[in-house]
Write a protein that holds these residues in place. Structure first.
Motif, PDB file in Angstrom:
ATOM      1  N   MET A   1       0.850  -1.187   0.000  1.00  0.00           N
ATOM      2  CA  MET A   1       0.000   0.000   0.000  1.00  0.00           C
ATOM      3  C   MET A   1       0.894   1.249   0.000  1.00  0.00           C
ATOM      4  SD  MET A   1      -3.388   0.463   2.338  1.00  0.00           S
ATOM      5  CE  MET A   1      -4.048  -1.067   1.655  1.00  0.00           C
ATOM      6  N   THR A   2       0.644   2.164  -0.900  1.00  0.00           N
ATOM      7  CA  THR A   2       1.510   3.325  -1.091  1.00  0.00           C
ATOM      8  C   THR A   2       1.259   4.387  -0.032  1.00  0.00           C
ATOM      9  OG1 THR A   2       1.544   2.953  -3.476  1.00  0.00           O
ATOM     10  CG2 THR A   2       2.203   5.130  -2.701  1.00  0.00           C
ATOM     11  N   VAL A   3       2.335   4.798   0.622  1.00  0.00           N
ATOM     12  CA  VAL A   3       2.265   5.889   1.585  1.00  0.00           C
ATOM     13  C   VAL A   3       2.455   7.205   0.839  1.00  0.00           C
ATOM     14  CG1 VAL A   3       3.305   6.944   3.622  1.00  0.00           C
ATOM     15  CG2 VAL A   3       3.156   4.447   3.443  1.00  0.00           C
ATOM     16  N   ARG A   4       1.541   8.131   1.030  1.00  0.00           N
ATOM     17  CA  ARG A   4       1.629   9.435   0.385  1.00  0.00           C
ATOM     18  C   ARG A   4       2.174  10.463   1.372  1.00  0.00           C
ATOM     19  NH1 ARG A   4      -3.737   9.876  -3.505  1.00  0.00           N
ATOM     20  NH2 ARG A   4      -3.926   7.649  -3.966  1.00  0.00           N
ATOM     21  N   VAL A   5       2.729  11.530   0.840  1.00  0.00           N
ATOM     22  CA  VAL A   5       3.280  12.585   1.672  1.00  0.00           C
ATOM     23  C   VAL A   5       2.695  13.918   1.236  1.00  0.00           C
ATOM     24  CG1 VAL A   5       5.354  13.796   2.437  1.00  0.00           C
ATOM     25  CG2 VAL A   5       5.411  11.316   2.099  1.00  0.00           C
ATOM     26  N   LEU A   6       2.188  14.657   2.186  1.00  0.00           N
ATOM     27  CA  LEU A   6       1.596  15.973   1.948  1.00  0.00           C
ATOM     28  C   LEU A   6       2.523  17.020   2.551  1.00  0.00           C
ATOM     29  CD1 LEU A   6      -0.995  17.556   1.034  1.00  0.00           C
ATOM     30  CD2 LEU A   6      -1.869  17.184   3.356  1.00  0.00           C
ATOM     31  N   ASP A   7       3.005  17.934   1.718  1.00  0.00           N
ATOM     32  CA  ASP A   7       3.926  18.978   2.163  1.00  0.00           C
ATOM     33  C   ASP A   7       3.171  20.300   2.210  1.00  0.00           C
ATOM     34  OD1 ASP A   7       5.927  20.789   2.661  1.00  0.00           O
ATOM     35  OD2 ASP A   7       7.318  19.983   1.181  1.00  0.00           O
ATOM     36  N   LEU A   8       3.017  20.835   3.418  1.00  0.00           N
ATOM     37  CA  LEU A   8       2.299  22.102   3.582  1.00  0.00           C
ATOM     38  C   LEU A   8       3.248  23.274   3.786  1.00  0.00           C
ATOM     39  CD1 LEU A   8      -0.715  20.993   5.823  1.00  0.00           C
ATOM     40  CD2 LEU A   8      -0.476  20.958   3.347  1.00  0.00           C
ATOM     41  N   GLY A   9       4.490  23.094   3.360  1.00  0.00           N
ATOM     42  CA  GLY A   9       5.457  24.180   3.491  1.00  0.00           C
ATOM     43  C   GLY A   9       6.020  24.240   4.892  1.00  0.00           C
ATOM     44  N   GLY A  10       6.953  23.381   5.205  1.00  0.00           N
ATOM     45  CA  GLY A  10       7.522  23.322   6.540  1.00  0.00           C
ATOM     46  C   GLY A  10       6.787  22.386   7.473  1.00  0.00           C
ATOM     47  N   ARG A  11       5.689  21.822   7.017  1.00  0.00           N
ATOM     48  CA  ARG A  11       4.900  20.879   7.812  1.00  0.00           C
ATOM     49  C   ARG A  11       4.465  19.753   6.895  1.00  0.00           C
ATOM     50  NH1 ARG A  11      -0.626  22.723  10.982  1.00  0.00           N
ATOM     51  NH2 ARG A  11      -0.491  21.223  12.683  1.00  0.00           N
ATOM     52  N   THR A  12       4.777  18.519   7.253  1.00  0.00           N
ATOM     53  CA  THR A  12       4.439  17.388   6.399  1.00  0.00           C
ATOM     54  C   THR A  12       3.538  16.398   7.126  1.00  0.00           C
ATOM     55  OG1 THR A  12       6.416  16.153   7.061  1.00  0.00           O
ATOM     56  CG2 THR A  12       6.609  17.575   5.113  1.00  0.00           C
ATOM     57  N   PHE A  13       2.748  15.678   6.336  1.00  0.00           N
ATOM     58  CA  PHE A  13       1.931  14.575   6.817  1.00  0.00           C
ATOM     59  C   PHE A  13       2.145  13.386   5.882  1.00  0.00           C
ATOM     60  CE2 PHE A  13      -0.486  18.262   8.323  1.00  0.00           C
ATOM     61  CZ  PHE A  13      -0.768  17.911   9.638  1.00  0.00           C
ATOM     62  N   SER A  14       2.313  12.200   6.441  1.00  0.00           N
ATOM     63  CA  SER A  14       2.274  10.981   5.645  1.00  0.00           C
ATOM     64  C   SER A  14       0.934  10.297   5.916  1.00  0.00           C
ATOM     65  CB  SER A  14       3.448  10.060   5.978  1.00  0.00           C
ATOM     66  OG  SER A  14       3.505   9.772   7.361  1.00  0.00           O
ATOM     67  N   TYR A  15       0.417   9.591   4.899  1.00  0.00           N
ATOM     68  CA  TYR A  15      -0.930   9.041   5.031  1.00  0.00           C
ATOM     69  C   TYR A  15      -1.200   8.003   3.957  1.00  0.00           C
ATOM     70  CZ  TYR A  15      -2.100  12.252   1.168  1.00  0.00           C
ATOM     71  OH  TYR A  15      -2.131  12.911  -0.042  1.00  0.00           O
ATOM     72  N   LEU A  16      -2.260   7.228   4.155  1.00  0.00           N
ATOM     73  CA  LEU A  16      -2.791   6.302   3.159  1.00  0.00           C
ATOM     74  C   LEU A  16      -4.088   6.900   2.634  1.00  0.00           C
ATOM     75  CD1 LEU A  16      -2.344   2.905   5.079  1.00  0.00           C
ATOM     76  CD2 LEU A  16      -0.749   3.993   3.479  1.00  0.00           C
TER      77      LEU A  16
END
Length: 272
Positions: A1-16
């Motif tokens: 299952m691919t883990v995605r990464v969200l970059d909010l500019g200095g703040r990141t979240f990894s998620y499915l």
């Protein structure tokens, strides 16, 4: 299952993130991660868009900016996460510590939540006498500091499962818990120490559909504690998974997914 990464500019979240339709957002517990929900993401994404985040300080998600966060800080992080994914409304599910974030988010942002499911509820220690509360906090932080994440996992994981847990369940719990970062775990432990979920449950709108799910062999958040919290939530459905321990969604995924699917189907116009 691919883990995605969200970059909010200095703040990141990894998620499915898998599937389409109304979003179902999953919030894991203190010794876990998004990937522990792989059987829910896979099993429920045929009818819903299932999103499981790594909470701040877990997986590839950034730590929170303050060392002693409260449930409100995690709820605001969740708001930023959902807004960035353009999720304006969702069905929200929290497990254990994730229940504190879920309940606070619903209380603060009721217009963003279609339904709320709380599983194996960690109610928080905020109402305990300070010496007891601090002792529990020191024990948690002491374990991860002195034993390391892997040692802590080997010590704590066996108590998370029921007596009939399938082969491989313990190894999965140890593997996931053993991957936590000490900094993120410490922040989450401090949130648990100050949390008081019943205060947020009393603020939930009466229109909100809710359910509580727990295992009858849960040693971490015992059945009586789950029932006591559910009693503060008028109209919430209560479901008990026979034989399951604290990590019920991992050890009995089919039974757990069926309960979630039946509940959501009645509220999202899908068929089971």
């Amino acid at each position: 299952m691919t883990v995605r990464v969200l970059d909010l500019g200095g703040r990141t979240f990894s998620y499915l993130d898998q599937g389409a339709g109304q979003p179902l957002v999953l919030l894991h517990g203190i010794g876990s991660a998004a990937r522990s929900f792989d059987q829910q993401v896979g099993g429920l994404s045929g009818r819903w868009r299932v999103v499981a985040w790594d909470a701040p300080g877990y997986g590839g998600s950034s730590d929170l900016a303050i060392d002693g966060p409260t449930a409100a800080d995690y709820a605001e992080a969740l708001l930023a996460f959902l807004t960035a994914l353009d999720i304006r409304e969702c069905h929200l599910l929290g497990h254990s510590l994730g229940c504190l974030t879920a309940a606070r988010f619903c209380a603060d942002h009721p217009d963003r939540v279609l339904s709320l499911t709380l599983c194996s509820i960690a109610g928080g220690h905020g109402a305990l006498p300070e010496p007891e509360r601090l002792k529990l906090l020191e024990q948690r932080i002491g374990d991860v500091t002195t034993l390391g994440a892997q040692g802590m996992a080997e010590k704590r994981a066996p108590r998370l499962l029921g007596p009939t847990a399938p082969p491989g369940a313990l190894e999965r719990v140890i593997d996931t818990m053993g991957s936590v970062r000490a900094s993120g775990y410490g922040q989450a432990a401090r949130m648990l120490s100050t949390g008081e979920i019943t205060a947020d449950i009393k603020r939930l709108p009466s229109r909100l559909s809710g359910q509580v799910i727990f295992g009858d062999n849960d040693l971490i958040t015992p059945p009586a504690r789950n029932r006591a919290i559910a009693a503060q939530w008028p109209g919430a459905e209560v479901h008990v998974v026979a034989g399951a321990g604290h990590a019920l969604y991992l050890e009995q995924p089919d039974a757990f997914n069926e309960l979630v699917a039946n509940f959501l189907s009645k509220r999202s116009g899908t068929s089971t």
